[in-house]
Scaffold this motif. Structure first.
Motif, short mmCIF file in Angstrom:
data_model
loop_
_atom_site.label_atom_id
_atom_site.label_comp_id
_atom_site.label_asym_id
_atom_site.label_seq_id
_atom_site.Cartn_x
_atom_site.Cartn_y
_atom_site.Cartn_z
N THR A 1 0.85 -1.18 0.00
CA THR A 1 0.00 0.00 0.00
C THR A 1 0.89 1.23 0.00
OG1 THR A 1 -1.66 -1.19 1.27
CG2 THR A 1 -1.83 1.21 1.23
N LEU B 1 -3.69 -3.32 -12.68
CA LEU B 1 -4.79 -2.92 -11.79
C LEU B 1 -6.03 -3.71 -12.16
CD1 LEU B 1 -4.35 0.96 -11.77
CD2 LEU B 1 -3.80 -0.63 -9.92
N ALA C 1 0.65 5.55 -5.69
CA ALA C 1 0.97 5.01 -7.00
C ALA C 1 1.81 5.98 -7.82
CB ALA C 1 -0.32 4.69 -7.74
N GLU D 1 -3.55 6.13 -4.24
CA GLU D 1 -2.91 5.10 -3.43
C GLU D 1 -3.19 3.73 -4.03
OE1 GLU D 1 -3.17 6.30 1.11
OE2 GLU D 1 -5.08 6.64 0.09
N ARG D 2 -2.21 2.87 -3.93
CA ARG D 2 -2.37 1.51 -4.46
C ARG D 2 -2.28 0.49 -3.33
NH1 ARG D 2 -0.23 -1.12 -10.02
NH2 ARG D 2 -0.97 -3.23 -9.62
N THR D 3 -3.23 -0.43 -3.29
CA THR D 3 -3.23 -1.53 -2.35
C THR D 3 -3.36 -2.81 -3.16
OG1 THR D 3 -4.35 -0.15 -0.70
CG2 THR D 3 -4.31 -2.53 -0.30
N ALA E 1 -5.48 4.63 -14.98
CA ALA E 1 -5.92 3.39 -14.34
C ALA E 1 -6.54 2.44 -15.35
CB ALA E 1 -6.92 3.72 -13.23
N SER F 1 -3.74 -4.91 -6.08
CA SER F 1 -4.17 -4.57 -7.44
C SER F 1 -5.37 -3.62 -7.45
CB SER F 1 -4.50 -5.84 -8.23
OG SER F 1 -5.50 -6.58 -7.57
N LEU G 1 -6.58 0.35 -7.01
CA LEU G 1 -6.14 1.74 -7.00
C LEU G 1 -7.25 2.59 -6.39
CD1 LEU G 1 -3.68 3.48 -8.05
CD2 LEU G 1 -5.25 4.22 -9.85
#
Length: 252
Positions: free
Chosen positions: A5, A60, A8, A20-22, A54, A24, A26
């Motif tokens: 996390t 993603l 991105a 923010e990316r957690t 995205a 796969s 976004l």
């Protein structure tokens, strides 16, 4: 592959959209809480660019769209509109603002992966259009869905006159728009405009959990399903069945 996390993209701290990316998933957070996340042209453009990025990122598998603070998005920034009205340039502003909004709505609806909307509070005007363009909507108990356009003497935009009749039928959309109804989360849920309701404190966790569940599903099939449901608005039965058969063969 598991992704931590982390943000991105490297963006300025005053960016109107937090990314923010957690794994796969976004998360895009409209970050203008002092204005109830209302959007001007630059902030709408930033949101649109992040959505487009995205959509193109094959790593993603789900996008989560939400708003900072106690609102999802109050639509266009009325304060900016008043400035342009005083300058006699309101028509130019509306042309640019609705252009960015239209591109954002199209990108969400055509994105080949699920998009979840988490509504912490008000989704009004163009913000309601953004929410309804998403594939799954989770509202906090404090959420409020408001068309808002009639009270501003404005015409609905961002696809709202396309989306509402398909969710509610023409009569239901007329009732909502002509009366400028203010729908609570429970009322929106009863009409099918919201899929889930949860306490405000649990919204972020529940929305991320739902996005993760969707990210673990068949992404390509979700994308095909989105295309099928969108095409059903305009296709004949025969054309729709041909498209269904095509996707069924491709998935075999």
């Amino acid at each position: 592959m598991i992704f931590p996390t982390v943000p991105a993209f490297r963006m300025a701290s005053d960016s109107p959209v937090r990314v923010e990316r957690t794994e796969s998933v976004l998360t895009l957070t409209i970050d203008r809480p002092g204005r109830l996340n209302a959007l001007d042209v630059p902030s709408f453009r930033r949101l649109r660019l992040e959505l487009e990025a995205a959509a193109l990122d094959r790593s993603l598998r789900c996008v989560l769209l939400t708003g900072a603070g106690t609102a999802f998005c109050a639509g266009g920034d009325v304060a900016v509109m008043e400035e342009h009205r005083a300058q006699g340039t309101l028509d130019r502003l509306f042309h640019e603002l609705t252009g960015e909004q239209e591109l954002s709505v199209r990108t969400i609806m055509n994105m080949p992966k699920p998009v979840v909307a988490a509504l912490p509070g008000v989704a009004a005007g163009g913000g309601l259009s953004l929410a309804l363009a998403c594939d799954w909507r989770i509202a906090s108990e404090a959420a409020l869905l408001v068309p808002a356009f009639p009270q501003l003497g404005a015409v609905p935009d961002g696809g709202l006159t396309y989306l509402l009749p398909h969710y509610l039928g023409t009569g239901g959309a007329q009732e909502l728009l002509f009366q400028n109804a203010r729908l609570s989360a429970e009322s929106a849920r009863s009409l099918g405009l919201v899929h889930e309701i949860c306490p405000p404190a649990g919204l972020a966790a529940r929305a991320l959990e739902r996005a993760r569940q969707l990210s673990e599903g068949p992404t390509q099939e979700y994308g095909n399903l989105k295309q099928l449901m969108l095409s059903a608005f305009s296709q004949s039965l025969d054309s729709q069945m041909v498209l269904e058969r095509r996707f069924a063969v491709e998935a075999a």
